[in-house]
Every structure is written in structure tokens, then in C-alpha cells.
Enzyme design. Structure first.
Site, short mmCIF file in Angstrom:
data_model
loop_
_atom_site.label_atom_id
_atom_site.label_comp_id
_atom_site.label_asym_id
_atom_site.label_seq_id
_atom_site.Cartn_x
_atom_site.Cartn_y
_atom_site.Cartn_z
N ARG A 173 27.85 3.11 -40.67
CA ARG A 173 26.82 2.56 -41.54
C ARG A 173 27.47 2.01 -42.82
O ARG A 173 28.57 2.39 -43.19
CB ARG A 173 25.80 3.62 -41.92
CG ARG A 173 25.08 4.25 -40.73
CD ARG A 173 24.12 5.34 -41.22
NE ARG A 173 23.35 5.94 -40.13
CZ ARG A 173 23.71 7.03 -39.47
NH1 ARG A 173 24.86 7.67 -39.79
NH2 ARG A 173 22.96 7.51 -38.49
N LYS A 192 24.12 10.59 -42.49
CA LYS A 192 22.83 11.04 -43.03
C LYS A 192 22.76 12.56 -43.08
O LYS A 192 23.33 13.25 -42.24
CB LYS A 192 21.69 10.50 -42.15
CG LYS A 192 21.51 8.97 -42.25
CD LYS A 192 20.31 8.52 -41.43
CE LYS A 192 20.08 7.02 -41.59
NZ LYS A 192 18.92 6.56 -40.79
N ARG A 242 26.83 -2.98 -36.78
CA ARG A 242 26.64 -1.66 -36.15
C ARG A 242 25.96 -1.85 -34.79
O ARG A 242 26.35 -1.24 -33.79
CB ARG A 242 25.81 -0.77 -37.08
CG ARG A 242 25.50 0.64 -36.56
CD ARG A 242 24.90 1.45 -37.71
NE ARG A 242 24.16 2.62 -37.29
CZ ARG A 242 24.71 3.81 -37.06
NH1 ARG A 242 26.02 3.97 -37.17
NH2 ARG A 242 23.95 4.84 -36.71
N HIS A 277 23.71 9.42 -34.30
CA HIS A 277 22.27 9.56 -34.10
C HIS A 277 21.91 11.02 -33.81
O HIS A 277 22.64 11.72 -33.12
CB HIS A 277 21.81 8.70 -32.92
CG HIS A 277 21.75 7.24 -33.22
ND1 HIS A 277 21.73 6.26 -32.25
CD2 HIS A 277 21.70 6.58 -34.41
CE1 HIS A 277 21.67 5.07 -32.82
NE2 HIS A 277 21.64 5.24 -34.13
N TYR A 320 19.36 0.43 -27.52
CA TYR A 320 20.43 -0.50 -27.20
C TYR A 320 20.51 -0.80 -25.71
O TYR A 320 21.01 -1.85 -25.31
CB TYR A 320 21.78 0.03 -27.70
CG TYR A 320 21.83 0.15 -29.20
CD1 TYR A 320 21.90 -0.98 -30.01
CD2 TYR A 320 21.77 1.38 -29.83
CE1 TYR A 320 21.92 -0.88 -31.39
CE2 TYR A 320 21.79 1.50 -31.21
CZ TYR A 320 21.87 0.36 -31.99
OH TYR A 320 21.88 0.46 -33.35
#
Length: 293
Positions: free
Chosen positions: A146, A170, A242, A265, A274
């Protein structure tokens, strides 16, 4: 006759714009044409919910999206409410019909051929800004990290011996991402040039000309400026790179679980979007290649 009366009602009593009234009229006439072609004996009174569903399916088969179909269904509902209230029909077959759900937009990505063309351009000069920009783009494309993760990278997070980087994602969760020989060589070259060109005021991997950590706007600018050279996509952001990483990995038979871990994720569901992108590409190839497609 009923359609004209309904359109007059919209314009004169509901004060709808001329453009909206015309749109309603076009939608209603399209449905009328559909059910008349289906069975010449059908009327607004005898058309039932199955006929409406068939109309929706025919629109889907023609490539209409959910937004367009729901708009036409809304016009039909309004018309039947009007007709029922005026006593022109005895039942409203549209009120219980559920429109198609709006699908989430598929992630945009840069084609592999376009990324190859960008990264292999002879026009890349050897000055610090250009070497830094190419390194940033290759890092995004090679690892799928990211923007926030790239900005927070320090030199110590890059392990050249094992060819891997440690990133903080994250919720402050850390993960380790491997990288290839090409990125190793490019990073080493960049860091050598950086150390020779810039007085470091930060431990950051990517520095401005003044030696400070690059911020998100500066990185976004470099990515957009250079992606413009190879793609006309409206979105030309680090997040598109990304997406490009994930799509390229899946196109080359990487497992979904592996891509999930590389992207950081939490849920496999997030990564699965995707697979829809790669399947859409597969369908496009099929249509172009198969003689009877």
C-alpha cells in the site's frame, strides 16, 4: 394512450423536467415493444411479473448494467402505480419485482505489457528523481504494498540477503514480502545514488531532494506522471499498481491464499475480487480468439 396520460401527469402535476419525462416515456415504450413482440395479445393489463422479469433478463443479455435496469424498472413501477390508481389496470405486477443488485466495480489495473513498456523505457534518465520514481513504481508492482506502507519504509526494513521487506500494514500488523533479483538490483542502485546525492535527514527509504521522508502526495504525483506515459486510464494511482500486482500474480497461477497473505488482506473475500478481474480478461480473450464465440 395510457403512457401519454402518465407523461402529462408527470410534467403537469409532478413538475418533472422535460428530460426526465422523455426518459420515462422511452423506458415505457421499450417495455411495451418487448411484450408486444413476445405475444401480440399481451397488454398492460395482462402483462405479469414473469414478463417483467423476462424484460430485465433481456436487458442483461444486451449488456445493460444494474443501474440502467433499475432505472427502467423504477419507471415501470411508477407507471403501474398511476394506472392502478386511475383504474386503468386491476393489478400492479411491478411492485414486487426486485431489481438486480449493483455489482462492486472491478479493480482497475495496468496491463502487464504496459508495465513492461514503462519499466523498460530507454527514456529513464540517471538523475536522482528519475531513478527514485522508477524504483517506487517497480516496488509497488513487485510487492503489491500500500501507499502508506511504502512511505513508512525505512532502510532497515529491507533485507537484501533474503530479498524481503518488512512492512507495517493496517492495524499495525506486520508482514514480510519477498522480492526478486530485479528489484534487489534497482533498490541497491537507488540507495547508492540517494546516499551520494542527498543529505539524509531521515531514516526513510524514499527521500525528497532535501533528505526528508516523501509524503503521500509526492509519491502519488510520481506514479501518476509516469503511468500517464503508458495508459489512458483515468485512475493512475499507487493503488492501481497494487491491483496490477495482484492481477498479474493470479494470471500467472499464484494461489489465492498466497496473494491474500502478500497483500495483507484479513479476509479471502477481499482478495477474491481479483479473480473476477482475471475471469473478465479470460472472457475477453475467449471472445476474441474463438471462431464461434
Amino acid at each position: 394512450m395510457m403512457i401519454e396520460e402518465f407523461l402529462n401527469y408527470l410534467q403537469l402535476e409532478r413538475n418533472y423536467s422535460a428530460k426526465t419525462v422523455k426518459s420515462y416515456g422511452d423506458d415505457l415504450k421499450a417495455f411495451e415493444t418487448y411484450f408486444k413482440n413476445l405475444d401480440s395479445h399481451l397488454s398492460w393489463e395482462s402483462a405479469d411479473a414473469d414478463v417483467i422479469r423476462g424484460w430485465m433478463e433481456s436487458m442483461m443479455d444486451k449488456g445493460n448494467n444494474a443501474t440502467s435496469i433499475n432505472r427502467r424498472l423504477s419507471a415501470l413501477r411508477s407507471f403501474y402505480r398511476f394506472a392502478l390508481a386511475r383504474g386503468y389496470v386491476e393489478h400492479d405486477p411491478a411492485h414486487a419485482i426486485t431489481g438486480p443488485k449493483k455489482g462492486k466495480p472491478l479493480p482497475q489495473f495496468v496491463k502487464e505489457s504496459e508495465m513492461d513498456r514503462l519499466l523498460d523505457m530507454k527514456e529513464w534518465s540517471d538523475d536522482y528523481v528519475n531513478v527514485r520514481a522508477r524504483t517506487i513504481i517497480l516496488l509497488f508492482y513487485s510487492t503489491g504494498i500500500r501507499l502508506s506502507e511504502l512511505i513508512s519504509l525505512d532502510d532497515g526494513m529491507v533485507d537484501f540477503t533474503n530479498r524481503q521487506i518488512k512492512v507495517t500494514g493496517k492495524r499495525n500488523k506486520q508482514r514480510v514480502i519477498p522480492f526478486g533479483e530485479e528489484l534487489r538490483a534497482v533498490l541497491k542502485r537507488y540507495m547508492a545514488l540517494r546516499d551520494a546525492s542527498v543529505d539524509k535527514a531521515s531514516d526513510a527509504l524514499f527521500l525528497t531532494n532535501k533528505g526528508e521522508r516523501m509524503n503521500d502526495m509526492q509519491v502519488r504525483y510520481e506514479v501518476k506522471k509516469n503511468l500517464t506515459l503508458v495508459t489512458t486510464m483515468k485512475k493512475r494511482t499507487p493503488h492501481v499498481l497494487r491491483h496490477s500486482f495482484a492481477t498479474a500474480m493470479l494470471n500467472h497461477e499464484a494461489g489465492l491464499e498466497s496473494v491474500k497473505k502478500l497483500l495483507g488482506h484479513q479476509s479471502l473475500t477481499t482478495t477474491e475480487i481479483y479473480t473476477h478481474t482475471t475471469f473478465e480478461q479470460l472472457k475477453k480473450v475467449y471472445r476474441q480468439a474463438h471462431p464461434r464465440a
